[in-house]
Design an enzyme around this catalytic site. Sequence first.
Site, PDB file in Angstrom:
ATOM      1  N   SER A  32       0.811  -1.217   0.000  1.00  0.00           N
ATOM      2  CA  SER A  32       0.000   0.000   0.000  1.00  0.00           C
ATOM      3  C   SER A  32       0.843   1.266   0.000  1.00  0.00           C
ATOM      4  O   SER A  32       0.387   2.320  -0.461  1.00  0.00           O
ATOM      5  CB  SER A  32      -0.949   0.008   1.202  1.00  0.00           C
ATOM      6  OG  SER A  32      -0.227  -0.043   2.416  1.00  0.00           O
ATOM      7  N   GLY A  80       5.266   2.940   0.261  1.00  0.00           N
ATOM      8  CA  GLY A  80       6.704   2.720   0.335  1.00  0.00           C
ATOM      9  C   GLY A  80       7.281   1.772  -0.694  1.00  0.00           C
ATOM     10  O   GLY A  80       6.903   1.779  -1.872  1.00  0.00           O
ATOM     11  N   ASP A  82      -3.201 -10.229   6.470  1.00  0.00           N
ATOM     12  CA  ASP A  82      -2.372 -10.107   7.661  1.00  0.00           C
ATOM     13  C   ASP A  82      -1.411 -11.283   7.655  1.00  0.00           C
ATOM     14  O   ASP A  82      -1.824 -12.432   7.861  1.00  0.00           O
ATOM     15  CB  ASP A  82      -3.266 -10.128   8.910  1.00  0.00           C
ATOM     16  CG  ASP A  82      -2.473  -9.996  10.202  1.00  0.00           C
ATOM     17  OD1 ASP A  82      -1.226 -10.016  10.154  1.00  0.00           O
ATOM     18  OD2 ASP A  82      -3.101  -9.879  11.267  1.00  0.00           O
ATOM     19  N   SER A 135      15.098  -8.035   2.564  1.00  0.00           N
ATOM     20  CA  SER A 135      15.852  -8.063   3.801  1.00  0.00           C
ATOM     21  C   SER A 135      16.310  -6.651   4.135  1.00  0.00           C
ATOM     22  O   SER A 135      15.546  -5.693   4.054  1.00  0.00           O
ATOM     23  CB  SER A 135      17.033  -9.041   3.667  1.00  0.00           C
ATOM     24  OG  SER A 135      17.808  -9.102   4.842  1.00  0.00           O
ATOM     25  N   TYR A 165      15.440  -5.970  15.447  1.00  0.00           N
ATOM     26  CA  TYR A 165      15.125  -5.867  14.020  1.00  0.00           C
ATOM     27  C   TYR A 165      16.221  -6.548  13.194  1.00  0.00           C
ATOM     28  O   TYR A 165      15.928  -7.321  12.279  1.00  0.00           O
ATOM     29  CB  TYR A 165      14.994  -4.404  13.618  1.00  0.00           C
ATOM     30  CG  TYR A 165      14.772  -4.194  12.140  1.00  0.00           C
ATOM     31  CD1 TYR A 165      13.516  -4.399  11.575  1.00  0.00           C
ATOM     32  CD2 TYR A 165      15.817  -3.806  11.299  1.00  0.00           C
ATOM     33  CE1 TYR A 165      13.307  -4.220  10.210  1.00  0.00           C
ATOM     34  CE2 TYR A 165      15.609  -3.625   9.945  1.00  0.00           C
ATOM     35  CZ  TYR A 165      14.362  -3.831   9.400  1.00  0.00           C
ATOM     36  OH  TYR A 165      14.165  -3.661   8.058  1.00  0.00           O
ATOM     37  N   LYS A 198      16.267  -9.912  10.448  1.00  0.00           N
ATOM     38  CA  LYS A 198      16.814  -9.906   9.097  1.00  0.00           C
ATOM     39  C   LYS A 198      17.971 -10.908   8.951  1.00  0.00           C
ATOM     40  O   LYS A 198      18.132 -11.524   7.891  1.00  0.00           O
ATOM     41  CB  LYS A 198      17.266  -8.501   8.712  1.00  0.00           C
ATOM     42  CG  LYS A 198      16.110  -7.492   8.627  1.00  0.00           C
ATOM     43  CD  LYS A 198      15.019  -7.953   7.664  1.00  0.00           C
ATOM     44  CE  LYS A 198      13.919  -6.910   7.497  1.00  0.00           C
ATOM     45  NZ  LYS A 198      12.871  -7.347   6.547  1.00  0.00           N
TER      46      LYS A 198
END
Length: 271
Positions: free
Chosen positions: A15, A17, A54, A132, A146, A150
């Site tokens: 949606s 970016g 989701d 990634s 975070y 990754k």
Amino acid sequence: MSNKRARVAIVTGASTGIGRAVAKALKDNGFWVFGTSRRAAPEQIDGIAMLTCDVTDDASVAKLIEAVLTEAGRIDVLVNNAGVGLLGGAEESSIGQAQSLFNVNLFGVIRMTNAVLPFMRRQHTGRIVNVSSVLGLIPGPYSALYASTKHALEGYSESLDHEVRAFGIRVVLVEPAYTATSFEENLTVPDQSLDVYALARAGMVALMRQVMLKADTPEAVAETVVKAVTAGSPKHRYAAGKVARQVSFLRRFVPEGAFDKSLRKQMQLPV
């Protein structure tokens, strides 16, 4: 618009970016693209068919795959882009918050991948691109959790690629650095903040705002994803953007001690 002769792609987190730019770039390259968003979105964005999904919910993922197969009859490409960030000291997050982060950034990828693999095996063709980060390659002070998602994604993706290659399927990684999206503005904050980390955390926020002034565009990342999708013999990983390419090169060839000192200097941490 539908095109029964076009290759079919699913892009999660499409949606805004990077996801939106990727979906548009694939459409411009002739793919029939289905984008997903966690919340309800317009049925069409830039000509991309949008569906609600989701990635942390098995039933939601299954419903998405059923809808795409009903409409298009096949799935040729999956771009796992949906993800969330978290900025703060590792000690500042509860186990529950860490689990929630992994549930999107890693297990969400696994859910989507497991959902499409049976159909790709049946077709004996498919391409899975996992978005990634350079933080899958290097340490991420005050982004430790975070970065952990990754790093785990990198190991999962490269290992899976070896498992499914015999079925005509390839799994590849795209590794952006800082990208000019709302991702950084919407970072999750620690759920048990500690005063001892407050000054350093504020410094990281300020540093991020500074580097974002020279961040890559989502379109630059999307261009790299298209390369990863369309390459006849894909590489395991693609660095997306100038900074990402530099970081990838330095991580491979600079001695560990020198890289450590350089990282701390760049992150404005005491050397």
